[in-house]
Enzyme design. Sequence first.
Site, PDB file in Angstrom:
ATOM      1  N   GLU A 164       0.820  -1.226   0.000  1.00 27.46           N
ATOM      2  CA  GLU A 164       0.000   0.000   0.000  1.00 27.46           C
ATOM      3  C   GLU A 164       0.854   1.278   0.000  1.00 27.46           C
ATOM      4  O   GLU A 164       0.587   2.212   0.758  1.00 27.46           O
ATOM      5  CB  GLU A 164      -0.971  -0.010   1.192  1.00 27.46           C
ATOM      6  CG  GLU A 164      -1.864  -1.242   1.198  1.00 27.46           C
ATOM      7  CD  GLU A 164      -2.732  -1.377   2.437  1.00 27.46           C
ATOM      8  OE1 GLU A 164      -2.751  -0.455   3.273  1.00 27.46           O
ATOM      9  OE2 GLU A 164      -3.394  -2.419   2.569  1.00 27.46           O
ATOM     10  N   ASN A 205       2.233  -4.811  -3.382  1.00 24.55           N
ATOM     11  CA  ASN A 205       0.868  -5.270  -3.087  1.00 24.55           C
ATOM     12  C   ASN A 205       0.000  -4.071  -2.735  1.00 24.55           C
ATOM     13  O   ASN A 205       0.446  -3.168  -2.023  1.00 24.55           O
ATOM     14  CB  ASN A 205       0.962  -6.231  -1.883  1.00 24.55           C
ATOM     15  CG  ASN A 205      -0.329  -6.939  -1.548  1.00 24.55           C
ATOM     16  OD1 ASN A 205      -0.982  -7.498  -2.423  1.00 24.55           O
ATOM     17  ND2 ASN A 205      -0.712  -6.924  -0.278  1.00 24.55           N
ATOM     18  N   HIS A 241     -10.113  -6.534  -2.085  1.00 19.08           N
ATOM     19  CA  HIS A 241     -11.159  -6.275  -1.076  1.00 19.08           C
ATOM     20  C   HIS A 241     -12.318  -5.579  -1.780  1.00 19.08           C
ATOM     21  O   HIS A 241     -12.252  -4.377  -2.087  1.00 19.08           O
ATOM     22  CB  HIS A 241     -10.620  -5.375   0.041  1.00 19.08           C
ATOM     23  CG  HIS A 241      -9.570  -6.026   0.877  1.00 19.08           C
ATOM     24  ND1 HIS A 241      -9.834  -7.102   1.704  1.00 19.08           N
ATOM     25  CD2 HIS A 241      -8.244  -5.772   1.026  1.00 19.08           C
ATOM     26  CE1 HIS A 241      -8.723  -7.471   2.321  1.00 19.08           C
ATOM     27  NE2 HIS A 241      -7.740  -6.690   1.922  1.00 19.08           N
ATOM     28  N   GLU A 270      -5.707 -10.894  -1.138  1.00 24.38           N
ATOM     29  CA  GLU A 270      -6.511 -10.690   0.071  1.00 24.38           C
ATOM     30  C   GLU A 270      -7.998 -10.658  -0.265  1.00 24.38           C
ATOM     31  O   GLU A 270      -8.746  -9.829   0.271  1.00 24.38           O
ATOM     32  CB  GLU A 270      -6.117  -9.374   0.757  1.00 24.38           C
ATOM     33  CG  GLU A 270      -4.641  -9.248   1.067  1.00 24.38           C
ATOM     34  CD  GLU A 270      -4.271  -7.980   1.839  1.00 24.38           C
ATOM     35  OE1 GLU A 270      -5.171  -7.275   2.346  1.00 24.38           O
ATOM     36  OE2 GLU A 270      -3.058  -7.703   1.938  1.00 24.38           O
ATOM     37  N   ASP A 272     -11.770 -10.657  -0.464  1.00 23.01           N
ATOM     38  CA  ASP A 272     -13.017 -10.838   0.285  1.00 23.01           C
ATOM     39  C   ASP A 272     -14.061  -9.901  -0.307  1.00 23.01           C
ATOM     40  O   ASP A 272     -13.734  -8.955  -1.016  1.00 23.01           O
ATOM     41  CB  ASP A 272     -12.873 -10.694   1.807  1.00 23.01           C
ATOM     42  CG  ASP A 272     -12.278  -9.382   2.271  1.00 23.01           C
ATOM     43  OD1 ASP A 272     -12.203  -8.422   1.487  1.00 23.01           O
ATOM     44  OD2 ASP A 272     -11.901  -9.312   3.460  1.00 23.01           O
TER      45      ASP A 272
HETATM   46  O1  G3I Z   1      -2.723  -7.423  18.956  1.00 24.76           O
HETATM   47  C1  G3I Z   1      -3.773  -6.694  19.593  1.00 24.76           C
HETATM   48  C2  G3I Z   1      -4.199  -7.390  20.845  1.00 24.76           C
HETATM   49  O2  G3I Z   1      -3.113  -7.402  21.735  1.00 24.76           O
HETATM   50  C3  G3I Z   1      -5.407  -6.690  21.418  1.00 24.76           C
HETATM   51  O3  G3I Z   1      -5.885  -7.413  22.507  1.00 24.76           O
HETATM   52  C4  G3I Z   1      -6.512  -6.580  20.374  1.00 24.76           C
HETATM   53  C5  G3I Z   1      -7.711  -5.811  20.893  1.00 24.76           C
HETATM   54  O4  G3I Z   1      -8.388  -5.163  19.840  1.00 24.76           O
HETATM   55  O5  G3I Z   1      -6.011  -5.915  19.261  1.00 24.76           O
HETATM   56  C6  G3I Z   1      -4.944  -6.610  18.655  1.00 24.76           C
HETATM   57  O6  G3I Z   1      -4.512  -5.972  17.511  1.00 24.76           O
HETATM   58  C7  G3I Z   1      -5.383  -6.034  16.401  1.00 24.76           C
HETATM   59  C8  G3I Z   1      -4.688  -6.784  15.278  1.00 24.76           C
HETATM   60  O7  G3I Z   1      -5.471  -6.726  14.106  1.00 24.76           O
HETATM   61  C9  G3I Z   1      -4.397  -8.231  15.614  1.00 24.76           C
HETATM   62  O8  G3I Z   1      -5.586  -8.905  15.866  1.00 24.76           O
HETATM   63  C10 G3I Z   1      -5.705  -4.621  15.976  1.00 24.76           C
HETATM   64  O9  G3I Z   1      -6.486  -3.990  16.958  1.00 24.76           O
HETATM   65  C11 G3I Z   1      -6.428  -4.626  14.654  1.00 24.76           C
HETATM   66  O10 G3I Z   1      -6.537  -3.273  14.192  1.00 24.76           O
HETATM   67  C12 G3I Z   1      -5.648  -5.425  13.636  1.00 24.76           C
HETATM   68  O11 G3I Z   1      -6.390  -5.397  12.420  1.00 24.76           O
HETATM   69  C13 G3I Z   1      -5.743  -5.906  11.289  1.00 24.76           C
HETATM   70  C14 G3I Z   1      -5.563  -4.798  10.253  1.00 24.76           C
HETATM   71  O12 G3I Z   1      -4.964  -5.334   9.086  1.00 24.76           O
HETATM   72  C15 G3I Z   1      -4.704  -3.667  10.770  1.00 24.76           C
HETATM   73  O13 G3I Z   1      -4.697  -2.620   9.853  1.00 24.76           O
HETATM   74  C16 G3I Z   1      -6.613  -6.999  10.702  1.00 24.76           C
HETATM   75  O14 G3I Z   1      -6.673  -8.095  11.612  1.00 24.76           O
HETATM   76  C17 G3I Z   1      -6.045  -7.462   9.351  1.00 24.76           C
HETATM   77  O15 G3I Z   1      -6.977  -8.298   8.720  1.00 24.76           O
HETATM   78  C18 G3I Z   1      -5.805  -6.268   8.456  1.00 24.76           C
HETATM   79  O16 G3I Z   1      -5.207  -6.746   7.268  1.00 24.76           O
HETATM   80  C19 G3I Z   1      -4.959  -5.788   6.233  1.00 24.76           C
HETATM   81  C20 G3I Z   1      -3.740  -6.257   5.475  1.00 24.76           C
HETATM   82  O17 G3I Z   1      -2.666  -6.499   6.339  1.00 24.76           O
HETATM   83  C21 G3I Z   1      -3.354  -5.260   4.377  1.00 24.76           C
HETATM   84  N1  G3I Z   1      -4.471  -4.974   3.522  1.00 24.76           N
HETATM   85  C22 G3I Z   1      -5.720  -4.586   4.180  1.00 24.76           C
HETATM   86  C23 G3I Z   1      -6.102  -5.629   5.225  1.00 24.76           C
HETATM   87  C24 G3I Z   1      -7.447  -5.298   5.852  1.00 24.76           C
HETATM   88  O18 G3I Z   1      -7.366  -4.092   6.582  1.00 24.76           O
END
Ligand code: G3I
Length: 351
Positions: A164, A205, A241, A270, A272
């Site tokens: 990105e 990507n 997405h 990715e 969905d």
């Molecule tokens: O690790 C913490 C954990 O310690 C805490 O308890 C919990 C409470 O909310 O949060 C956890 O972190 C989260 C993390 O995912 C791991 O689960 C974050 O809040 C959450 O914001 C994070 O979201 C991820 C997101 O990227 C971040 O921008 C999503 O799971 C993940 O699917 C998403 O993936 C991205 C790709 O990497 C790039 N392209 C877009 C895609 C969708 O946004």
Amino acid sequence: MKRLMLGLIAIALALAVPSPASAGTGGGRAPDDLRELAHKLKVYIGSAIDVTALADEADYRQVFNREFTHITAENAMKWESVEPQRGVYTWEGADAIVRNAQRNGQHVRGHNLIWHNQIPAWLTEGVADGSIDAKELRRILRDHIFTEVGRYRGRIRAWDVVNEVVDDEGNLRQSIWLTTLGPGYIADAFRWAHQADPHAKLYINDYNLEWNTAKIAQTLNIVKDLKSKRVQIDGIGFQGHLGIQYDYPGDFPAVMRQFTDLGLEAAITEADVRMVLPVTPEKLATQADYYRNMLSTCAANRRCVEFTVWGFTDRHSWVPGVFTGEGAACITDENLAHKPAYDALLGVRRA
Ligand code: G3I
């Protein structure tokens, strides 16, 4: 007698000519599952994986390992996951992904080396307060790439080296990397990744790259610039997405060709397809069409090698947490039951 002959000819023709249903999909028996489909299409079919669910949920683990030939860590290989404090590495999640792949005949996409999100606080804060200057940031980035790529050398099929890095207006994205290091950080990252694992395929990507013309143009520029400098770049990742409330990006096959014509391999990394809730049979049918179209785009392009979904079950999906009132974006429901989208994928054939 004549009528009998005509009848026999009609039956013979009916047997010889494929039915409309199989004509569109290339005929033949439908594969039993995605793994068989992957072998038939010669396209890796993968999913992003939540490492906690992989460890704790037997049904999630079983379905994943039965169905998929490729794996991406949804979060476990990102910088904040692997080096939450400076010099303190936490590889458990990333190691679990690679181990699972080795045990189950799967290839791995490393996601990702450079992004503007999910960077550890010590790094963003250090840049913000000036305790990390440009020279040091460059050294930190180099170390990060050599450390992570080197750890999994030979075990990662493809790395998302930069994720990105172009914004929706088609500009290089503002980030600590661009602001502090200048645009040369992209070429540096690819050079270092190649040195750290010469056999890994190195990708750029992005999302909305299926249709956003400004983003497509700038990304093509980046690829051409790297190639003109003889910097190794192997692949283009389309995140995929989508949402059914938006028109399907009908130009996607042509966009993919613009990149593969430059000699890159392509992947849908990715996929969905979200919807505004509640779920209805009509929305699920539209969602199935979007999934089918995306995989068909990959299957129709000889250089498209991987189709990965961003989670395979609505039980674990990033969508509801980010898009209020939306969800149901995956190919199986919360109980891992197949949705129409799953069956639509099984019907795709190579053109
Ligand atoms: O690790 C913490 C954990 O310690 C805490 O308890 C919990 C409470 O909310 O949060 C956890 O972190 C989260 C993390 O995912 C791991 O689960 C974050 O809040 C959450 O914001 C994070 O979201 C991820 C997101 O990227 C971040 O921008 C999503 O799971 C993940 O699917 C998403 O993936 C991205 C790709 O990497 C790039 N392209 C877009 C895609 C969708 O946004």
